[in-house]
Design a protein around this motif. Structure first.
Motif, PDB file in Angstrom:
ATOM      1  N   TYR A 265       0.831  -1.202   0.000  1.00 40.88           N
ATOM      2  CA  TYR A 265       0.000   0.000   0.000  1.00 40.88           C
ATOM      3  C   TYR A 265       0.869   1.258   0.000  1.00 40.88           C
ATOM      4  N   TRP A 266       1.897   1.242   0.855  1.00 43.22           N
ATOM      5  CA  TRP A 266       2.801   2.395   0.928  1.00 43.22           C
ATOM      6  C   TRP A 266       3.535   2.593  -0.400  1.00 43.22           C
ATOM      7  N   ILE A 267       4.029   1.495  -0.992  1.00 39.27           N
ATOM      8  CA  ILE A 267       4.780   1.602  -2.243  1.00 39.27           C
ATOM      9  C   ILE A 267       3.885   2.158  -3.347  1.00 39.27           C
ATOM     10  N   SER A 268       2.645   1.698  -3.411  1.00 41.79           N
ATOM     11  CA  SER A 268       1.705   2.198  -4.410  1.00 41.79           C
ATOM     12  C   SER A 268       1.430   3.686  -4.205  1.00 41.79           C
ATOM     13  N   ALA A 269       1.248   4.084  -2.947  1.00 42.25           N
ATOM     14  CA  ALA A 269       0.970   5.497  -2.651  1.00 42.25           C
ATOM     15  C   ALA A 269       2.168   6.370  -3.017  1.00 42.25           C
ATOM     16  N   GLU A 270       3.377   5.906  -2.704  1.00 44.49           N
ATOM     17  CA  GLU A 270       4.590   6.667  -3.045  1.00 44.49           C
ATOM     18  C   GLU A 270       4.732   6.806  -4.555  1.00 44.49           C
TER      19      GLU A 270
ATOM     20  N   GLU B 279       4.851  10.052  -9.397  1.00 39.43           N
ATOM     21  CA  GLU B 279       4.473  10.130 -10.811  1.00 39.43           C
ATOM     22  C   GLU B 279       3.519  11.287 -11.081  1.00 39.43           C
ATOM     23  N   SER B 280       2.756  11.700 -10.069  1.00 38.46           N
ATOM     24  CA  SER B 280       1.853  12.837 -10.259  1.00 38.46           C
ATOM     25  C   SER B 280       2.620  14.131 -10.491  1.00 38.46           C
ATOM     26  N   PHE B 281       3.901  14.142 -10.129  1.00 40.21           N
ATOM     27  CA  PHE B 281       4.757  15.313 -10.373  1.00 40.21           C
ATOM     28  C   PHE B 281       5.675  15.083 -11.575  1.00 40.21           C
ATOM     29  N   GLY B 282       5.383  14.030 -12.350  1.00 42.34           N
ATOM     30  CA  GLY B 282       6.111  13.790 -13.598  1.00 42.34           C
ATOM     31  C   GLY B 282       7.449  13.111 -13.435  1.00 42.34           C
ATOM     32  N   HIS B 283       7.663  12.448 -12.314  1.00 43.57           N
ATOM     33  CA  HIS B 283       8.932  11.774 -12.071  1.00 43.57           C
ATOM     34  C   HIS B 283       8.715  10.273 -11.889  1.00 43.57           C
ATOM     35  N   THR B 284       9.816   9.547 -11.729  1.00 46.31           N
ATOM     36  CA  THR B 284       9.763   8.088 -11.654  1.00 46.31           C
ATOM     37  C   THR B 284      10.167   7.605 -10.268  1.00 46.31           C
ATOM     38  N   TRP B 285       9.445   6.627  -9.773  1.00 47.47           N
ATOM     39  CA  TRP B 285       9.725   6.008  -8.467  1.00 47.47           C
ATOM     40  C   TRP B 285       9.837   4.501  -8.695  1.00 47.47           C
TER      41      TRP B 285
ATOM     42  N   SER C 165      13.204  14.954  -2.661  1.00 43.33           N
ATOM     43  CA  SER C 165      14.411  14.925  -3.495  1.00 43.33           C
ATOM     44  C   SER C 165      14.163  14.238  -4.832  1.00 43.33           C
ATOM     45  N   HIS C 166      13.055  13.488  -4.918  1.00 41.29           N
ATOM     46  CA  HIS C 166      12.669  12.844  -6.175  1.00 41.29           C
ATOM     47  C   HIS C 166      11.610  13.645  -6.926  1.00 41.29           C
ATOM     48  N   GLY C 167      11.434  14.902  -6.556  1.00 34.87           N
ATOM     49  CA  GLY C 167      10.600  15.793  -7.354  1.00 34.87           C
ATOM     50  C   GLY C 167       9.214  16.068  -6.839  1.00 34.87           C
ATOM     51  N   VAL C 168       8.872  15.580  -5.639  1.00 35.48           N
ATOM     52  CA  VAL C 168       7.545  15.859  -5.084  1.00 35.48           C
ATOM     53  C   VAL C 168       7.552  17.262  -4.480  1.00 35.48           C
ATOM     54  N   ASP C 169       6.841  18.174  -5.098  1.00 38.13           N
ATOM     55  CA  ASP C 169       6.873  19.581  -4.700  1.00 38.13           C
ATOM     56  C   ASP C 169       5.789  19.870  -3.656  1.00 38.13           C
ATOM     57  N   LEU C 170       5.934  19.245  -2.503  1.00 42.33           N
ATOM     58  CA  LEU C 170       5.051  19.461  -1.361  1.00 42.33           C
ATOM     59  C   LEU C 170       5.897  19.539  -0.105  1.00 42.33           C
ATOM     60  N   SER C 171       5.348  20.100   0.952  1.00 40.22           N
ATOM     61  CA  SER C 171       6.069  20.104   2.221  1.00 40.22           C
ATOM     62  C   SER C 171       6.093  18.684   2.796  1.00 40.22           C
ATOM     63  N   ALA C 172       7.003  18.442   3.715  1.00 37.23           N
ATOM     64  CA  ALA C 172       7.085  17.123   4.344  1.00 37.23           C
ATOM     65  C   ALA C 172       5.771  16.763   5.032  1.00 37.23           C
TER      66      ALA C 172
END
Length: 223
Positions: free
Chosen positions: A19-24, A29-35, A57-64
């Protein structure tokens, strides 16, 4: 018997790692990057705010805080929809420990709302104490979460058994001074003098925990 058994949650008590891996993956990917799967494996057992910084650091432009909130909400929604995916043997061992009079606590780096979401869906409320990732200043692999659990129970950490599935969580349990049991799931864990590896909890009983605790204490020269 040990004074208490301290349980990790994700990957140990419940099989929520997918579940966590799918959510991550969806978030990155919603920010156009690859996980990748390898990226996800680096976060297994880690504190959520540490994980959030990795996602940033992988491109998610949100606060922690926003990342933690979004991931937790997504995983909780999956649990609501699909039920709690307990790991093999976990509920049976938990029940047997309580029947034997052994106190139990949950030590998870998920936030309290997530821990309660899981515990509230169990037949009863088995855990005397919940230690969660939003309530400790230093997450696993630091010893603080396990030390706090023992303090909250009023027991000696050296008379506790900890059950973990990740290298990060195991490092925390060992550093705290518990008798540590690794039950590998998403990542492999090698044998070591610092811990015991059980391939599964299926078929394990309170007597197995007692035998392990006594043997490890004897090896350490402690009564």
């Amino acid at each position: 018997m040990p004074d208490a058994v301290l349980w990790d949650m994700d990957g140990t008590l419940v099989d929520t790692e997918p579940y966590w891996i799918s959510a991550e993956t969806d978030l990155v990917e919603s920010f156009g990057h690859t996980w990748t799967y390898e990226d996800a494996m680096q976060l297994v057992g880690a504190g959520l705010w540490d994980s959030a910084e990795t996602l940033r650091s992988h491109g998610v432009d949100l606060s922690a805080d926003e990342i933690v909130s979004q991931l937790t909400g997504t995983v909780m929604d999956r649990i609501t929809a699909d039920g709690v995916p307990f790991r093999p043997g976990a509920l049976e061992l938990l029940t047997d420990l309580r029947t034997a009079g052994v106190r139990v606590a949950l030590v998870t780096m998920s936030v309290r709302s997530m821990a309660r979401h899981v515990v509230d869906r169990m037949d009863d409320d088995p855990f005397e104490v919940l230690i969660t990732g939003d309530e400790v200043s230093r997450p696993k692999p630091h010893p603080d979460p396990y030390l706090r659990a023992a303090e909250s129970l009023g027991v000696d950490i050296r008379r506790c058994v900890a059950i973990e599935d990740s290298r990060t969580g195991l490092a925390s349990a060992v550093a705290a001074g518990t008798v540590a049991v690794a039950v590998p799931h998403a990542v492999s864990i090698p044998e070591s003098d610092d811990h015991v590896v059980w391939p599964t909890l299926a078929g394990r009983t309170a007597q197995d925990i007692a035998d392990l605790f006594a043997a490890r204490r004897a090896d350490a020269g402690v009564r």
